[in-house]
Design an enzyme around this catalytic site. Structure first.
Site, PDB file in Angstrom:
ATOM      1  N   SER A 267       0.817  -1.217   0.000  1.00  0.00           N
ATOM      2  CA  SER A 267       0.000   0.000   0.000  1.00  0.00           C
ATOM      3  C   SER A 267       0.848   1.264   0.000  1.00  0.00           C
ATOM      4  O   SER A 267       0.402   2.298  -0.514  1.00  0.00           O
ATOM      5  CB  SER A 267      -0.928   0.007   1.224  1.00  0.00           C
ATOM      6  OG  SER A 267      -1.911  -0.994   1.119  1.00  0.00           O
TER       7      SER A 267
ATOM      8  N   HIS B   8      -7.100  -9.176   3.837  1.00  0.00           N
ATOM      9  CA  HIS B   8      -5.987  -9.839   4.527  1.00  0.00           C
ATOM     10  C   HIS B   8      -6.496 -10.924   5.472  1.00  0.00           C
ATOM     11  O   HIS B   8      -5.860 -11.974   5.614  1.00  0.00           O
ATOM     12  CB  HIS B   8      -5.174  -8.816   5.326  1.00  0.00           C
ATOM     13  CG  HIS B   8      -4.206  -8.022   4.516  1.00  0.00           C
ATOM     14  ND1 HIS B   8      -3.112  -8.584   3.891  1.00  0.00           N
ATOM     15  CD2 HIS B   8      -4.154  -6.699   4.222  1.00  0.00           C
ATOM     16  CE1 HIS B   8      -2.423  -7.647   3.254  1.00  0.00           C
ATOM     17  NE2 HIS B   8      -3.044  -6.487   3.432  1.00  0.00           N
TER      18      HIS B   8
END
Length: 450
Positions: free
Chosen positions: A98, A280
């Site tokens: 990210s 996740h």
């Protein structure tokens, strides 16, 4: 002394009508990147962290009315305009994190995984938020993670590692003191990084003229149009399924705009941070909860753009997470009805279940459907000796089997993601773009500092 406060308000009350010096490296040459001549005064960049195409498809099916022959479109679908390649700098291979992706989206430069606003030589980059600030626009971030998390940090700060949360928080304050380009409005989580034994950054921000809110209630009560810091959790906000306001991102977005609006315009970063966290965790029910919060935010923004046509909204993802599959194990089926009535996340359930007198009845109540014998046997095997994550894994496995959801990883994948845009200049974002093109086009729309 600032006291942490997590009082929240109901959805009806929260979702209200809109109220009225380090040297940085400039972005790479934009080359032949072209933009629409329709230049916006306000730019709202929305990043749904981790939202690959499977998430938007799953959400469409999740929201479908089974009593009609066609699958209804979501609020996102009409504005699909292109796709984005997500790979990082070559040193980090083909799959981004990210931080690298947010830096590309914010500054137009590929970098290594973990970098916050730096290039591969660890030199600072100018972000579109910082350019907007130099041009006299107000700037802000509104996120469901902590405000020092990778995505917002890449727009506001420069650091060699996304994990240096305290350093990033310090830079937010210190850069403001030194007259650099920090955001005027910052809304999200992060008490742990701003109210510390060694430093109370909230007190320091308020001494610089920022108003502060530590609850949704107090945020909505603040005078509009002023520099604002709002922190509502130790780290990230509660999951959409667990928050007393499941549409908390839309509340933060609405509030941020009310403080940013001015004659010169503004740049606002909005992040639906926890789509990624659900990916996740391979948590399909939480993923759909976060997508619903995102959709409500996009509905709100579409209404705003209808009233303020000089505003551009761009929505994309930084990458996809989890390798989500709707239809698994060779079974041509996906059954979202089994997650449409969830009363809480599996994380919260895993913390409470062993204190329940009848665990199976508790699960049936929260899931919203009757368990079969195999599922009841699984529940009977849950004990207080198990770690909460182990209990959570049992609950998620049941939902995956019922819905026929599949996952390939607990990490990121390298696939292209989607782009949605509407408002002034939206056509500039059509086609298959590189993630760096998003920033380059915004830089062009903003223009240069004289």
């Amino acid at each position: 002394m600032v006291i942490k406060n997590i009082y929240t308000i109901s959805l009806v009350a929260a979702v209200t009508i809109f109220s009225a010096a380090c040297t940085v490296t400039k972005p790479q040459d934009t080359g032949n990147v072209q933009t629409n001549v329709n230049t916006p005064k306000n730019i709202i960049m929305v990043i749904a962290d981790g939202m690959g195409p499977a998430y938007t498809t799953a959400y469409r099916l999740y929201k479908d009315d089974p009593n009609t022959p066609m699958v209804e479109l979501t609020a996102l679908d009409p504005f699909l305009i292109g796709t984005v390649q997500t790979y990082p700098a070559q040193v980090s291979g083909y799959v981004t994190d990210s931080a690298a992706s947010a830096t590309a989206l914010a500054a137009g430069v590929k970098t290594y995984n973990g970098a916050i606003g730096l290039d591969i030589a660890k030199q600072p980059l100018e972000s579109v938020l910082q350019r907007a600030k130099k041009l006299g626009k107000r700037t802000g971030v509104a996120v469901t993670s902590q405000i020092v998390h990778a995505t917002p940090a890449a727009y506001v700060a420069h650091n060699e590692s996304r994990n240096n949360y305290n350093e990033i928080a310090d830079s937010y304050l210190d850069d403001r003191i030194n007259g650099k380009n920090v955001a005027d409005v910052m809304l999200g989580g992060g008490w742990n990084y701003f109210i510390r034994d060694d430093r109370n950054l909230v007190d320091e921000f308020t001494s610089l003229g920022y108003q502060y809110a530590d609850s949704y209630t107090s945020l909505l009560a603040l005078p509009k149009g002023k520099p604002t810091l709002g922190l509502f959790a130790d780290k990230g906000l509660s999951k959409a399924l667990d928050d007393t306001n499941p549409y908390r991102l839309s509340v933060l977005t609405e509030s941020a705009i009310s403080h940013l609006e001015n004659a010169n315009g503004y740049f606002l970063l909005v992040e639906a941070s926890q789509v990624d966290w659900a990916g996740h965790a391979n948590d399909i029910s939480s993923a759909m909860g976060e997508m619903e919060d995102l959709e409500q935010t996009m509905k709100l923004l579409k209404t705003y753009v209808d009233m303020n046509p000089d505003t551009l909204v761009v929505l994309t993802a930084d990458h996809s997470t989890g390798g989500l599959t709707i239809g698994a194990d060779g079974d041509y089926r996906w059954s979202p009805e089994f997650i449409q009535n969830m009363k809480a996340s599996v994380t919260v359930m895993s913390e409470k279940i062993t204190s329940e007198e009848d665990m199976a009845v508790y699960v049936e109540d929260v899931f919203g459907f009757a368990l079969n014998d195999d599922e009841k046997n699984l529940i009977s095997g849950i004990s207080s000796d198990m770690e909460p994550r182990e209990r959570e894994a049992v609950l998620k496995s049941m939902l995956d089997k019922r819905t026929n959801t599949g996952w390939t990883t607990s990490g990121h994948t390298g696939i292209d993601v989607e782009v949605y845009a509407f408002g002034a200049g939206a056509k500039a974002f059509a086609g298959n773009l590189n993630n760096t093109d998003i920033a380059k086009k915004i830089f062009e729309l903003l223009g240069n500092v004289e």
